[in-house]
Design an enzyme around this catalytic site. Sequence first.
Site, mmCIF file in Angstrom:
data_model
loop_
_atom_site.group_PDB
_atom_site.id
_atom_site.type_symbol
_atom_site.label_atom_id
_atom_site.label_comp_id
_atom_site.label_asym_id
_atom_site.label_seq_id
_atom_site.Cartn_x
_atom_site.Cartn_y
_atom_site.Cartn_z
ATOM 1 N N SER A 100 -1.623 7.155 -19.089
ATOM 2 C CA SER A 100 -0.877 7.733 -20.215
ATOM 3 C C SER A 100 -1.794 7.777 -21.435
ATOM 4 O O SER A 100 -2.805 7.067 -21.485
ATOM 5 C CB SER A 100 0.323 6.847 -20.534
ATOM 6 O OG SER A 100 0.960 7.258 -21.730
ATOM 7 N N TYR A 149 4.081 -1.896 -22.419
ATOM 8 C CA TYR A 149 3.859 -0.640 -21.675
ATOM 9 C C TYR A 149 2.405 -0.189 -21.845
ATOM 10 O O TYR A 149 1.735 0.151 -20.868
ATOM 11 C CB TYR A 149 4.824 0.439 -22.174
ATOM 12 C CG TYR A 149 4.635 1.781 -21.486
ATOM 13 C CD1 TYR A 149 5.009 1.965 -20.155
ATOM 14 C CD2 TYR A 149 4.080 2.873 -22.165
ATOM 15 C CE1 TYR A 149 4.833 3.192 -19.518
ATOM 16 C CE2 TYR A 149 3.908 4.099 -21.544
ATOM 17 C CZ TYR A 149 4.276 4.250 -20.211
ATOM 18 O OH TYR A 149 4.093 5.464 -19.582
HETATM 19 N N1 LIG Z 1 7.262 11.048 -19.332
HETATM 20 C C1 LIG Z 1 6.254 10.742 -20.165
HETATM 21 O O1 LIG Z 1 6.320 10.996 -21.385
HETATM 22 C C2 LIG Z 1 5.002 10.101 -19.627
HETATM 23 C C3 LIG Z 1 3.872 10.045 -20.453
HETATM 24 C C4 LIG Z 1 2.729 9.437 -19.983
HETATM 25 C C5 LIG Z 1 2.702 8.885 -18.727
HETATM 26 N N2 LIG Z 1 3.809 8.934 -17.938
HETATM 27 C C6 LIG Z 1 3.752 8.310 -16.615
HETATM 28 O O2 LIG Z 1 4.087 9.254 -15.627
HETATM 29 C C7 LIG Z 1 4.563 8.579 -14.469
HETATM 30 C C8 LIG Z 1 5.815 9.279 -13.956
HETATM 31 O O3 LIG Z 1 6.845 9.126 -14.915
HETATM 32 P P1 LIG Z 1 7.880 10.286 -15.285
HETATM 33 O O4 LIG Z 1 7.675 10.590 -16.709
HETATM 34 O O5 LIG Z 1 7.832 11.362 -14.300
HETATM 35 O O6 LIG Z 1 9.250 9.468 -15.224
HETATM 36 P P2 LIG Z 1 10.467 9.459 -14.190
HETATM 37 O O7 LIG Z 1 11.047 10.817 -14.061
HETATM 38 O O8 LIG Z 1 11.342 8.344 -14.630
HETATM 39 O O9 LIG Z 1 9.760 9.094 -12.812
HETATM 40 C C9 LIG Z 1 9.376 7.785 -12.497
HETATM 41 C C10 LIG Z 1 9.247 7.686 -10.997
HETATM 42 O O10 LIG Z 1 8.810 6.355 -10.663
HETATM 43 C C11 LIG Z 1 9.601 5.894 -9.600
HETATM 44 N N3 LIG Z 1 9.689 4.439 -9.582
HETATM 45 C C12 LIG Z 1 10.099 3.619 -10.575
HETATM 46 N N4 LIG Z 1 10.093 2.345 -10.145
HETATM 47 C C13 LIG Z 1 9.658 2.380 -8.860
HETATM 48 C C14 LIG Z 1 9.443 1.390 -7.869
HETATM 49 N N5 LIG Z 1 9.687 0.079 -8.107
HETATM 50 N N6 LIG Z 1 9.010 1.762 -6.650
HETATM 51 C C15 LIG Z 1 8.776 3.078 -6.392
HETATM 52 N N7 LIG Z 1 8.954 4.055 -7.283
HETATM 53 C C16 LIG Z 1 9.405 3.702 -8.501
HETATM 54 C C17 LIG Z 1 10.956 6.547 -9.805
HETATM 55 O O11 LIG Z 1 11.647 6.639 -8.549
HETATM 56 P P3 LIG Z 1 12.863 5.716 -8.075
HETATM 57 O O12 LIG Z 1 13.628 5.279 -9.277
HETATM 58 O O13 LIG Z 1 13.619 6.625 -7.153
HETATM 59 O O14 LIG Z 1 12.202 4.585 -7.341
HETATM 60 C C18 LIG Z 1 10.567 7.911 -10.273
HETATM 61 O O15 LIG Z 1 10.338 8.772 -9.181
HETATM 62 C C19 LIG Z 1 4.764 7.123 -14.882
HETATM 63 O O16 LIG Z 1 3.683 6.334 -14.423
HETATM 64 C C20 LIG Z 1 4.746 7.188 -16.398
HETATM 65 O O17 LIG Z 1 4.339 5.964 -16.975
HETATM 66 C C21 LIG Z 1 4.953 9.549 -18.346
#
Ligand SMILES: NC(=O)c1ccc[n+]([C@@H]2O[C@H](COP(=O)([O-])OP(=O)(O)OC[C@H]3O[C@@H](n4cnc5c(N)ncnc54)[C@H](OP(=O)(O)O)[C@@H]3O)[C@@H](O)[C@H]2O)c1
Length: 246
Positions: free
Chosen positions: A142, A155
Amino acid sequence: MSKLSDHAIIITGASSGIGEATARLLAQEGAAVTLAARRAARLEALKGEIESAGGRALVVEADVTDRAACQRLVDQTLDAFGRLDVLINNAGVMPLSFVKNARVDEWEQMVSVNINGVLYCTAAALPHFVEQEGGHIVNVSSVAGRRVFMGGAVYCATKFAVTAFSEGLRMELGPKYGIRVTCIEPGAVATELSNSIADEEYQAKSKFDATPLESEDIAEAIRYALTAPPRATVHEVLVMPTNQRM
Ligand SMILES: NC(=O)c1ccc[n+]([C@@H]2O[C@H](COP(=O)([O-])OP(=O)(O)OC[C@H]3O[C@@H](n4cnc5c(N)ncnc54)[C@H](OP(=O)(O)O)[C@@H]3O)[C@@H](O)[C@H]2O)c1
């Protein structure tokens, strides 16, 4: 023929957001995708969509905080597709809070998913990549892995760890084994990620007024890294919303 059409790719966190969009895009490019997360029903729906469009997908229900489950994820992918080319460590959680509120359970959850999950999946895939002297590990860190913001101390610490681990992986695995490592660093993306924020003081004080990216913007960055020529490692990609300052 697409550069990815003979590839087998594991994507953790494929049940929503960036992981889901990435799985959809890479399957369109012809890759066989293993969809991993805890919410199996959402993964099955995505698999149905990919297969209806002529793609190949495998669902593996897996909690990345469970080391044995991460090993099963790799083993089942090899059983189903007979190969493994790319691991995308994308699963993550972000229950932001102020440190003084000591929401230690949430801190532990972030360390378990965002750091241990990446380590466990990497450890499971590595022997295969080393043996075949090739492979690609994509870690979704991130912008929070580059700079710290109020309410994001833990985080950000987990994402700094992912960024540091990515650099260490690249140094050890690229020159010796031809394994490529990419660290993707999104700014704000419109996903479900912030739904888990429960600290009321943080909720009351935080404000975000930029236009967030879409998950597809990050999926495109991952595709770019995966389709670079083998001599080129796209090691770090920072993608920011145009009007996000920090
Ligand atoms: N959205 C942003 O602004 C942003 C910015 C920078 C970086 N990121 C990073 O991008 C990545 C994806 O996030 P997103 O934004 O797409 O959010 P999201 O829609 O909430 O997706 C998160 C994913 O992680 C999975 N997950 C959570 N806990 C888990 C576990 N214990 N085991 C397996 N899977 C798990 C969730 O699936 P289940 O709940 O079905 O397990 C979900 O598919 C993350 O690493 C996040 O830190 C996001």
